[in-house]
Design a protein around this motif. Sequence first.
Motif, mmCIF file in Angstrom:
data_model
loop_
_atom_site.group_PDB
_atom_site.id
_atom_site.type_symbol
_atom_site.label_atom_id
_atom_site.label_comp_id
_atom_site.label_asym_id
_atom_site.label_seq_id
_atom_site.Cartn_x
_atom_site.Cartn_y
_atom_site.Cartn_z
ATOM 1 N N ILE A 1 50.902 3.419 64.458
ATOM 2 C CA ILE A 1 49.866 4.184 65.150
ATOM 3 C C ILE A 1 50.425 4.799 66.432
ATOM 4 C CG2 ILE A 1 47.633 3.988 66.333
ATOM 5 C CD1 ILE A 1 47.707 4.013 63.148
ATOM 6 N N GLY A 2 51.324 4.074 67.083
ATOM 7 C CA GLY A 2 52.035 4.704 68.196
ATOM 8 C C GLY A 2 52.700 5.991 67.732
ATOM 9 N N PRO B 1 53.124 -3.661 71.756
ATOM 10 C CA PRO B 1 51.934 -3.133 72.444
ATOM 11 C C PRO B 1 52.249 -1.897 73.292
ATOM 12 C CG PRO B 1 52.636 -5.234 73.421
ATOM 13 C CD PRO B 1 53.418 -5.051 72.160
ATOM 14 N N VAL B 2 53.451 -1.827 73.827
ATOM 15 C CA VAL B 2 53.817 -0.651 74.625
ATOM 16 C C VAL B 2 53.917 0.577 73.725
ATOM 17 C CG1 VAL B 2 55.553 0.356 76.149
ATOM 18 C CG2 VAL B 2 55.039 -2.091 76.285
ATOM 19 N N LYS C 1 52.450 1.085 70.887
ATOM 20 C CA LYS C 1 51.121 1.492 70.418
ATOM 21 C C LYS C 1 50.366 2.230 71.533
ATOM 22 C CE LYS C 1 46.665 1.271 69.088
ATOM 23 N NZ LYS C 1 45.517 1.674 69.903
ATOM 24 N N ALA C 2 50.275 1.614 72.693
ATOM 25 C CA ALA C 2 49.411 2.160 73.745
ATOM 26 C C ALA C 2 50.039 3.361 74.440
ATOM 27 C CB ALA C 2 49.089 1.079 74.770
ATOM 28 N N PHE C 3 51.288 3.232 74.811
ATOM 29 C CA PHE C 3 51.880 4.290 75.634
ATOM 30 C C PHE C 3 52.145 5.544 74.815
ATOM 31 C CE2 PHE C 3 54.943 6.095 78.734
ATOM 32 C CZ PHE C 3 54.170 5.964 79.871
ATOM 33 N N LEU C 4 52.589 5.358 73.563
ATOM 34 C CA LEU C 4 52.809 6.539 72.717
ATOM 35 C C LEU C 4 51.492 7.258 72.415
ATOM 36 C CD1 LEU C 4 55.453 5.194 70.152
ATOM 37 C CD2 LEU C 4 55.818 7.025 71.820
ATOM 38 N N THR C 5 50.417 6.517 72.248
ATOM 39 C CA THR C 5 49.155 7.190 71.910
ATOM 40 C C THR C 5 48.485 7.781 73.144
ATOM 41 O OG1 THR C 5 47.890 5.111 72.030
ATOM 42 C CG2 THR C 5 48.764 5.750 69.881
ATOM 43 N N ASP C 6 48.603 7.099 74.300
ATOM 44 C CA ASP C 6 48.045 7.701 75.522
ATOM 45 C C ASP C 6 48.782 8.989 75.862
ATOM 46 O OD1 ASP C 6 46.091 5.801 75.889
ATOM 47 O OD2 ASP C 6 47.176 4.657 77.407
ATOM 48 N N ARG C 7 50.085 8.951 75.749
ATOM 49 C CA ARG C 7 50.858 10.166 76.026
ATOM 50 C C ARG C 7 50.605 11.197 74.914
ATOM 51 N NH1 ARG C 7 50.910 7.025 79.235
ATOM 52 N NH2 ARG C 7 49.166 8.354 79.787
ATOM 53 N N GLY C 8 50.317 10.720 73.724
ATOM 54 C CA GLY C 8 49.975 11.641 72.632
ATOM 55 C C GLY C 8 48.740 12.447 72.974
ATOM 56 N N LEU C 9 47.713 11.790 73.510
ATOM 57 C CA LEU C 9 46.515 12.552 73.895
ATOM 58 C C LEU C 9 46.835 13.509 75.040
ATOM 59 C CD1 LEU C 9 43.453 12.866 73.167
ATOM 60 C CD2 LEU C 9 43.046 11.692 75.337
ATOM 61 N N ASP C 10 47.528 13.016 76.058
ATOM 62 C CA ASP C 10 47.918 13.903 77.168
ATOM 63 C C ASP C 10 48.620 15.150 76.633
ATOM 64 O OD1 ASP C 10 47.060 11.902 78.853
ATOM 65 O OD2 ASP C 10 49.052 11.344 79.573
ATOM 66 N N GLN D 1 45.847 -3.768 73.914
ATOM 67 C CA GLN D 1 47.319 -3.768 73.868
ATOM 68 C C GLN D 1 47.893 -4.164 75.221
ATOM 69 O OE1 GLN D 1 48.787 -3.239 70.973
ATOM 70 N NE2 GLN D 1 46.861 -2.662 70.021
ATOM 71 N N ALA D 2 47.306 -3.612 76.267
ATOM 72 C CA ALA D 2 47.832 -3.870 77.611
ATOM 73 C C ALA D 2 47.644 -5.330 77.992
ATOM 74 C CB ALA D 2 47.139 -2.948 78.621
ATOM 75 N N ILE D 3 46.515 -5.904 77.588
ATOM 76 C CA ILE D 3 46.266 -7.319 77.880
ATOM 77 C C ILE D 3 47.227 -8.193 77.076
ATOM 78 C CG2 ILE D 3 44.540 -9.158 77.663
ATOM 79 C CD1 ILE D 3 42.441 -6.786 78.161
ATOM 80 N N ASP D 4 47.501 -7.791 75.827
ATOM 81 C CA ASP D 4 48.506 -8.489 75.025
ATOM 82 C C ASP D 4 49.866 -8.419 75.717
ATOM 83 O OD1 ASP D 4 49.762 -9.658 72.679
ATOM 84 O OD2 ASP D 4 50.439 -7.636 72.163
ATOM 85 N N PHE D 5 50.188 -7.235 76.217
ATOM 86 C CA PHE D 5 51.492 -7.027 76.868
ATOM 87 C C PHE D 5 51.622 -7.900 78.124
ATOM 88 C CE2 PHE D 5 54.111 -4.251 79.801
ATOM 89 C CZ PHE D 5 55.323 -4.471 79.179
ATOM 90 N N LEU D 6 50.688 -7.735 79.034
ATOM 91 C CA LEU D 6 50.809 -8.452 80.310
ATOM 92 C C LEU D 6 50.474 -9.937 80.154
ATOM 93 C CD1 LEU D 6 51.349 -8.416 83.333
ATOM 94 C CD2 LEU D 6 48.981 -7.666 83.702
ATOM 95 N N GLY D 7 49.452 -10.217 79.367
ATOM 96 C CA GLY D 7 48.973 -11.599 79.266
ATOM 97 C C GLY D 7 49.836 -12.474 78.368
#
Lengths: 585, 585
Positions: A296-297, A390-391, A393-402, A442-448
Amino acid sequence: MNPYQAPLKDMQFLLENVFDATNTWQNMPAMAEMVDMDTAVAILDEASKISRDLIQPINRNGDEQEVRHIDGKVITPDGFKETYQQFSEGGWVGLCGEPDFGGMGMPKMLGVLVDEMNYSACNSFTLYSSLTAGAALCINAHATEELKEKYLPNLYSGQWSGAMDMTEPQAGSDLRNIRTKAEPQEDGSYLISGSKIFITGGDHDLTENVIHLVLAKLPNSSGISLFLVPKINVNDDGSLGDSNGVTVGSIEHKMGLKASATCVMNYDNAKGFLVGRVDRGLVCMFTMMNYERLAIGIQGLGSAQGAYQMAADYAKERVQGVAAGGSATGATADPIIVHGDVRRMLLTIKSITDAGRALSVFTGKQLDLAKHSEGDVKAKATKYVGLLTPVSKAFLTDRGLDATIMAQQVFGGHGYIRETGIEQFVRDTRIAQIYEGTNGIQAIDFLGRKVTGDNVATLTSFVAEINQELAGFEHVSDADKKAISLRFDNLLTIANHINEHKLTQPALINASAVDFLDAFGFILYGYYSLLMAERSQGHEDQSFAQQKQFVAKFYMDKVLPKADFHIAQVSQGDDAIMAMPADLF
Amino acid sequence: MNPYQAPLKDMQFLLENVFDATNTWQNMPAMAEMVDMDTAVAILDEASKISRDLIQPINRNGDEQEVRHIDGKVITPDGFKETYQQFSEGGWVGLCGEPDFGGMGMPKMLGVLVDEMNYSACNSFTLYSSLTAGAALCINAHATEELKEKYLPNLYSGQWSGAMDMTEPQAGSDLRNIRTKAEPQEDGSYLISGSKIFITGGDHDLTENVIHLVLAKLPNSSGISLFLVPKINVNDDGSLGDSNGVTVGSIEHKMGLKASATCVMNYDNAKGFLVGRVDRGLVCMFTMMNYERLAIGIQGLGSAQGAYQMAADYAKERVQGVAAGGSATGATADPIIVHGDVRRMLLTIKSITDAGRALSVFTGKQLDLAKHSEGDVKAKATKYVGLLTPVSKAFLTDRGLDATIMAQQVFGGHGYIRETGIEQFVRDTRIAQIYEGTNGIQAIDFLGRKVTGDNVATLTSFVAEINQELAGFEHVSDADKKAISLRFDNLLTIANHINEHKLTQPALINASAVDFLDAFGFILYGYYSLLMAERSQGHEDQSFAQQKQFVAKFYMDKVLPKADFHIAQVSQGDDAIMAMPADLF
């Protein structure tokens, strides 16, 4: 508008010059006999034709015609069935699948690049095959030999497809509350009853059977188990039997991804087979989830790349206004790529997409090393997979929307018109920030879990390795090296601070997680930008090497400072977030 | 889902406690007799019912049914016509219109709040009335008395509507290249021929006539003139005559705003009347454009507010997961508003939306002062209108998209489903960053004309005034005051630097403009957050005052640092943006 053209030069560059695929593969016995750089290049070349000539042509009509639910059947838009058949016949569904059961056994490091092409060509189409590959991965990892033999070959061949059935109306991010039941039968099978929502590819007309992986609870257990539930029962000889109490209640009408069926699935005493151990279903499902999270990333990455190409082409063709300081050619109007603000947008997209591809290939490489290596190499790669999933998944998709939103902006008013096609990328890729675990999760999985779960040990060694690599770069300035390493140092300090306070300030991780992941992502992309600039030196195509220098300079000057904003956020604790009483919202 | 409820307490607070509407109106003779706080509150109260009970109910179906083009006619979705009629009969189209011609003459400071409500309720519907009000404004400012008498009363009454016809396929951001022709006739009228695209409200079935303001060129002139062109000719006695060579070629299928007709308009020897002077059409059109630019900013603001309410309601109702550190109530699952990341998103939306409303009302106040005051007050307000118009348009709409996307994220998977309604806000508000001059164009107007056009004089006095206000705040910490004033100082230094280099570095303004505007916007919102916290002290509703403190603290800690990122961008010049050759994109 030019058709999508996979960035083959960039892809080959990442494999060959940046992440040393040749040696990586030679050092893994299972890979050494399967693939070398020539094979990889041939596969990428063939995949680029498939994505351009077969998949992209069905993308726009898929969005217009949408998937339909008629008389209990889910009908995909024109061309999807034929395309899926051709795609399957090419072996693409099983590209990275287990060779013992008919997969092609190619490395994930290569597979991520093919995935990217397909997502650039059509988000909706690619989900069907991606989920099938993910389901096969889970079955291969956790199911009995009998189930593997019975189901995997037809999943890899694309004759059947796979789906992942987790969510229920009352159980989304929090799966503890699922209500779907599994009654044990005397023959060792189970009867599954319940309803699932938001099931991507839950039903459709692309394949003759759909193999569901369903989370359910055994009677008198609060634990969650995983079951393989075919839409149509499979006889002992592998032929299809009668239908299996699996029906589609309805399909969702969505913002985008309109050619992908998102189904309400109803199970009425459907026959299912345990995958993995009783009450350990989430662990098994996470094998698939981790795979899907990277995939999904890559949906985000592929959308960004597809949108970039459209916007860059448009900016070079669309004539409007004169360059500041006068037209270089003396024309009364110039292509809009002369305008600083248009270049700013394009370079932002280009730089985050190039770096995102590096993240994708690096994560794919770790998956390969975790699977096919031994000892310390395997152990380290396994940790990196956990850290980076998690990075990715989250970072690739957030930057994908941007990226897709910026690309749409380049088109001006034409960007808002459906026919242009760019707004479809925005709508299609938006879901990628939400499903397979929201980016907040994802971010909570990453940091936590991944960062503070081992008291910052994995992150510390990951950063140390990067700093060591950086130190050896010969074509990167000390200032640029420092810009990365100092920020990583900051982030580690913050990570250790959070780790020390995680028990006394229980809300800290949840409140800081997204900014922490973003800070990490923006610094990591800076490193990848420099890495690509470094490794492009001496590339046979000089203009390619130049481009990597320009893009790295832009990233370091113009994008990396975003990390500082997110670092500032995480440094401030959770007071401002947690203090306001709920009724004042 | 609860229906939209206008934030009346916030609105009244801004008028009464923050921007001193009572004194402002008493000091303007034209306003003193029209409006006082009691009247304003009564109007807001009535408007809130209209937005909630009349307009919002047609919003979702409008998106599903869409506007249609059938047999040359444009048909709006069910309910639009009846709603528009009721809305018009209430006098809302002419709320801020010229009393001499049937308008209600209310201050813009009040009108912006009504606009916000209507955009929160339905983006598509509100555009029809907003464009009509804008067209009337332009006619009132520039047309002959004869045209005013003939057209304004029916525009204000809502019997006819207005449209703005600028764009042609080859002339979007750059209007110099329009090809529509105007042939002078012996009776003083003109015959207009040509095609226009992207004409919002170009045709529809809401009103019996559409009054177009069309940009065209006279023979042998490269100058652009403005013409009033009715869809149906108007006889001398005011009755409708024959049709006027104005036809709809097609309508666009768009990402959102689906109930708003976006038309290709064809003019075939249509009879038109000059508005303003020959070859000075752009100047006249800008009267309307400036009005529309603020209105479109408010589209972004209204979308953000509507989305915030939905997301906050959902977060208080949706139960999923337990609070970090355990549920306060001992429940096995809590409303998701307990989670830090959900609160972070909601507080971000809330803080930028509250501050955005302050910007909107302040800009409205400057429009009133510029129109109804004299001398220095008028001169200063006129400059502030110029300075703040591009900021209102771009910053309110950029934050509008941010807000709606975050609100959608709060909904998880449900946010992607059309039925939920939140994704419609994302799609509807996306256009606001593009039309009426893209946000890039706004930023170039801001930095290139408004800031450096007078060698930073207006910006300098604007900032000085804010610093003076800040110094007088009694309930704001020195640290918070400094956080604003130091950043403004930085920004002024950069503005002066750019001003000094604008001739030698011609690309600098275009390449820096968006970041410059964003930096200004984020600092200004910080000031407004503190201003609202200060003025809320002693508010009769203590929890309202508390909320303003919490929101200001969040903004200062968590959002204001974004300004630093944008300041860092602008400080770095344009090298990284301009250097890469076009063929490397």
